[in-house]
Design a protein around this motif. Structure first.
Motif, short mmCIF file in Angstrom:
data_model
loop_
_atom_site.label_atom_id
_atom_site.label_comp_id
_atom_site.label_asym_id
_atom_site.label_seq_id
_atom_site.Cartn_x
_atom_site.Cartn_y
_atom_site.Cartn_z
N LEU A 27 6.54 -4.37 3.45
CA LEU A 27 6.62 -4.65 4.88
C LEU A 27 5.46 -3.95 5.59
O LEU A 27 5.24 -2.75 5.41
N LEU A 28 4.74 -4.70 6.38
CA LEU A 28 3.48 -4.24 6.94
C LEU A 28 3.59 -2.93 7.72
O LEU A 28 2.76 -2.02 7.52
N PRO A 29 4.58 -2.75 8.63
CA PRO A 29 4.65 -1.47 9.35
C PRO A 29 4.85 -0.28 8.43
O PRO A 29 4.32 0.81 8.67
N GLN A 30 5.63 -0.48 7.36
CA GLN A 30 5.86 0.61 6.42
C GLN A 30 4.60 0.93 5.62
O GLN A 30 4.33 2.10 5.32
N VAL A 31 3.81 -0.09 5.31
CA VAL A 31 2.55 0.14 4.59
C VAL A 31 1.59 0.96 5.46
O VAL A 31 0.97 1.91 4.98
N LEU A 32 1.50 0.62 6.74
CA LEU A 32 0.62 1.38 7.63
C LEU A 32 1.11 2.81 7.80
O LEU A 32 0.31 3.76 7.73
N ASP A 33 2.41 3.01 8.00
CA ASP A 33 2.93 4.37 8.15
C ASP A 33 2.71 5.19 6.89
O ASP A 33 2.38 6.39 6.95
N SER A 34 2.87 4.56 5.73
CA SER A 34 2.64 5.26 4.47
C SER A 34 1.17 5.64 4.32
O SER A 34 0.84 6.76 3.91
N LEU A 35 0.28 4.72 4.69
CA LEU A 35 -1.15 5.00 4.59
C LEU A 35 -1.54 6.12 5.55
O LEU A 35 -2.37 6.98 5.23
N ALA A 36 -0.91 6.14 6.74
CA ALA A 36 -1.19 7.21 7.70
C ALA A 36 -0.79 8.57 7.16
O ALA A 36 -1.37 9.60 7.53
N SER A 37 0.18 8.57 6.27
CA SER A 37 0.64 9.83 5.67
C SER A 37 -0.20 10.23 4.46
O SER A 37 -0.55 11.40 4.30
N THR A 38 -0.55 9.24 3.61
CA THR A 38 -1.23 9.56 2.36
C THR A 38 -2.75 9.55 2.47
O THR A 38 -3.44 10.23 1.72
N ALA A 61 -6.28 5.02 9.83
CA ALA A 61 -4.89 4.63 9.59
C ALA A 61 -3.95 5.45 10.46
O ALA A 61 -2.98 4.92 11.02
N LEU A 62 -4.21 6.75 10.58
CA LEU A 62 -3.35 7.59 11.39
C LEU A 62 -3.41 7.18 12.87
O LEU A 62 -2.37 7.10 13.54
N GLN A 63 -4.59 6.91 13.37
CA GLN A 63 -4.72 6.53 14.78
C GLN A 63 -3.98 5.22 15.07
O GLN A 63 -3.28 5.10 16.08
N LEU A 64 -4.14 4.23 14.20
CA LEU A 64 -3.49 2.95 14.44
C LEU A 64 -1.98 3.07 14.28
O LEU A 64 -1.21 2.44 15.01
N SER A 65 -1.52 3.92 13.36
CA SER A 65 -0.09 4.16 13.22
C SER A 65 0.47 4.81 14.48
O SER A 65 1.56 4.45 14.96
N GLN A 66 -0.26 5.77 15.03
CA GLN A 66 0.16 6.41 16.28
C GLN A 66 0.22 5.39 17.43
O GLN A 66 1.14 5.41 18.24
N ALA A 67 -0.76 4.50 17.45
CA ALA A 67 -0.79 3.47 18.49
C ALA A 67 0.41 2.54 18.37
O ALA A 67 1.01 2.15 19.39
N VAL A 68 0.77 2.19 17.15
CA VAL A 68 1.94 1.32 16.93
C VAL A 68 3.22 2.01 17.39
O VAL A 68 4.07 1.40 18.05
N PRO A 260 -6.00 -0.92 0.95
CA PRO A 260 -6.60 -1.08 2.26
C PRO A 260 -8.12 -1.24 2.15
O PRO A 260 -8.75 -0.76 1.22
N ALA A 261 -8.68 -1.89 3.16
CA ALA A 261 -10.13 -2.05 3.26
C ALA A 261 -10.55 -1.61 4.66
O ALA A 261 -9.79 -0.91 5.35
N THR A 262 -11.73 -2.02 5.09
CA THR A 262 -12.21 -1.71 6.44
C THR A 262 -12.72 -2.99 7.07
O THR A 262 -13.68 -3.59 6.57
N SER A 263 -12.09 -3.40 8.15
CA SER A 263 -12.48 -4.62 8.86
C SER A 263 -13.46 -4.26 9.98
O SER A 263 -13.19 -3.39 10.81
N VAL A 264 -14.59 -4.93 9.98
CA VAL A 264 -15.63 -4.69 10.99
C VAL A 264 -15.69 -5.91 11.91
O VAL A 264 -15.76 -7.06 11.44
N ILE A 265 -15.64 -5.66 13.22
CA ILE A 265 -15.72 -6.76 14.19
C ILE A 265 -16.85 -6.48 15.17
O ILE A 265 -17.37 -5.37 15.26
N GLY A 266 -17.20 -7.51 15.93
CA GLY A 266 -18.24 -7.37 16.93
C GLY A 266 -17.72 -6.73 18.20
O GLY A 266 -16.56 -6.30 18.27
N PRO A 267 -18.52 -6.67 19.24
CA PRO A 267 -18.06 -6.13 20.53
C PRO A 267 -16.88 -6.95 21.05
O PRO A 267 -16.96 -8.17 21.10
N PRO A 268 -15.78 -6.30 21.43
CA PRO A 268 -14.56 -7.04 21.78
C PRO A 268 -14.70 -8.03 22.93
O PRO A 268 -14.03 -9.06 22.93
#
Length: 549
Positions: A27-38, A61-68, A260-268
């Motif tokens: 489950l995606l939220p659990q994967v992010l929370d786990s990644l924020a921890s590990t 990962a920690l920042q995005l988990s905090q944001a969620v 996990p990987a790293t997604s790069v995007i342009g100016p929002p």
């Protein structure tokens, strides 16, 4: 969906697929929370600043988990929230935050395209019983207009991403098991509208796990999978230029967290351009690039010399240049909102413009008529229940056993290449002439795709004896006669590649009005039916003027 991927550094399989435990049942939220921890400092997202020379904003990962966590509580605090909520936003990582926060609080999140016509979005809101729309940035004006169209609609602006990340918040638990949550509707997307009004498509947690399930795809001796896990290596950055509300943007975002990987995007706040791709590639050693074909054409036609040192060195000319001058792998991603990306194998480099469907988990192809070179792509349930994960469409539509895509392909005629297929458009694209002959317009339209003077090209001819073409110039001030003269040599070359009855006469060319641009779906593809209708009087007029039935 038909987009392209380039792995500039010749990346081989990113994963060995030896360990498939858990993949496809996370489950995606659990994967992010786990990644924020590990692995809290792993950078999941990088967003270019408005001036790319000033660098990037990075999100761990920690920042995005905090944001969620913050947004889960923030959303719950909103009064009068409907069960289904919507989000219309600029292209930034708040999409990810809103998606995961909505899953945590149990409210399906509708993602209308910001490019939709207002009546289409209002229809989606009413059809999904959504009465609350969250927005960001320049989407405010659109939401104000929607409020005037949909009775009882509430619109609320979300905080900026820094506030989401930096405002202290306790952890928001999400403790459901896979069995408890797999069939919960997590997200509502919609069809592109390229063949009619957009229709809502309901994505459960099981559907969102589809990119993760690709890890389980059976290996084929001598074959290289083009699944997401094969495209982008773990912990490596890749450029994702497809919008976050679109299937490809959603799945590459989901993949980034699962991998996990790293997604790069342009100016929002700015649409991605070829120049931006070049500037990003100069500053980040990208492991791959995900772009729609016309963006590849722009990058490699207008900025070829600039980008060559960074990617090593599509219209056909673009693809041929890439495979002949670089070590990059070039392959297509092919699928739809309903089926997701089809499972395929990488074709030989010499046949980059073809697709090879995975022999076990790929779709079937069916000849549309006994004497036709065209085949329709069809998905059916597989007899092996252990492969049920590979048919996302039947999780979305559990009451059917067959999905006819209306997408057409043709078999490669080169010896030994009978398992390779070339995309030929859709059943809906086929033009029926009044003399009973049929025309596939995609060949000519694709040939003109990379022409520097054109933004778009659309073949017409339904119920007439000859085909014509509508040209949309990049320069709105160019004279029609000048544009036709500039494009005619390329059109002559394209004519040589199609049957005689499908060829375009020079006196059946129409140049579009800058005040009436081609109508496009959210993914950027031209909506053939609507654009043809917009120019119906000009089309009929040119036939009358030339005395063509």
């Amino acid at each position: 969906m038909d987009s392209s991927s380039s792995a500039p550094n010749g990346t081989a399989l990113a994963h060995d697929q030896d360990d498939t435990a858990g993949h496809g049942t996370r489950l995606l939220p659990q994967v992010l929370d786990s990644l924020a921890s590990t692995d809290p400092n792993h950078v999941l997202g990088m967003s270019a600043k408005s001036d790319i020379s000033e660098g990037f904003n990075s999100y761990t990962a920690l920042q995005l988990s905090q944001a969620v966590n913050y947004m889960s509580y923030w959303l719950e605090s909103q009064p009068g929230m409907s069960h289904t909520i919507a989000y219309i936003s600029i292209q930034d990582f708040r999409y990810w935050v809103m998606e995961l926060a909505a899953i945590k609080i149990g409210h399906p999140l509708l993602l209308p395209s910001p490019k939709n016509a207002l009546p289409n979005t209002s229809s989606l809101l009413e059809g999904t019983k959504c009465s609350m729309v969250f927005y960001s940035g320049y989407c405010k004006e659109q939401c104000i207009q929607l409020k005037g169209l949909v009775a009882g609609l509430q619109i609320v602006e979300v905080p900026d991403l820094d506030e989401m990340i930096n405002t202290p918040s306790k952890h928001y638990p999400y403790n459901k098991t896979w069995e408890e949550a797999k069939d919960d509707v997590a997200m509502i997307v919609h069809t592109s509208g390229s063949t009619g009004a957009p229709k809502p498509i309901y994505y459960t947690n099981k559907v969102l796990a589809f990119p993760d399930s690709a890890y389980r795809n059976p290996s084929i001796p001598g074959g290289v999978s083009t699944s997401l896990y094969a495209m982008i290596a773990k912990k490596k950055p890749f450029l994702s230029s497809t919008p976050f509300f679109h299937l490809s943007g959603i799945f590459f975002g989901v993949y980034t967290i699962f991998c996990p990987a790293t997604s790069v995007i342009g100016p929002p706040s700015s649409p991605m351009t070829g120049k931006m791709v070049v500037e990003i590639a100069k500053r980040i050693e990208l492991d791959g690039i995900i772009m729609v074909p016309n963006m590849f054409d722009v990058v490699f036609s207008e900025y070829r010399d600039e980008i060559r040192p960074y990617l090593g060195p599509l219209a056909v000319s673009t693809g041929e240049w890439i495979v002949n001058n670089t070590n990059a792998h070039l392959w297509q991603i092919f699928g739809s909102t309903e089926v997701g990306p089809y499972f395929m194998l990488a074709p030989p480099k010499s046949h980059w413009q073809y697709m090879q469907f995975h022999p076990i988990t790929g779709p079937s192809v069916e000849q549309i008529a006994p004497d036709s070179d065209l085949y329709e792509v069809v998905s059916r349930r597989l007899s092996d229940p252990n492969l049920a994960w590979s048919r996302m469409v039947f999780d979305i539509f559990p009451d059917i056993d067959e999905w006819r895509s209306k997408d057409l392909v043709s078999r490669c005629k080169d010896p030994g290449c009978e398992n390779l297929w070339k995309y030929e458009g859709r059943v809906d694209d086929i033009i029926g002439l009044s003399n009973a002959l049929q025309v596939n317009p995609v060949d000519i339209e694709t040939s003109l795709q990379s022409h520097p003077a054109l933004r778009g090209a659309l073949v017409f001819g339904w119920d007439h004896t000859k085909c014509g073409i509508l040209l949309e110039p990049k320069d709105p001030n160019i004279a029609a006669d000048a544009l036709i003269e500039e494009v005619w040599p390329a059109l002559e070359s394209a004519n040589e590649l199609v049957p005689e009855h499908a060829r375009i006469r020079k006196d059946l060319i129409i140049v579009s009005d800058p005040e009436r641009p081609f109508q496009r779906a959210g993914k950027g593809s031209v909506v053939r039916s609507l654009t043809t209708k917009d120019y119906e009087s000009e089309i009929e007029g040119v036939y009358r003027a030339r005395g063509v039935a």
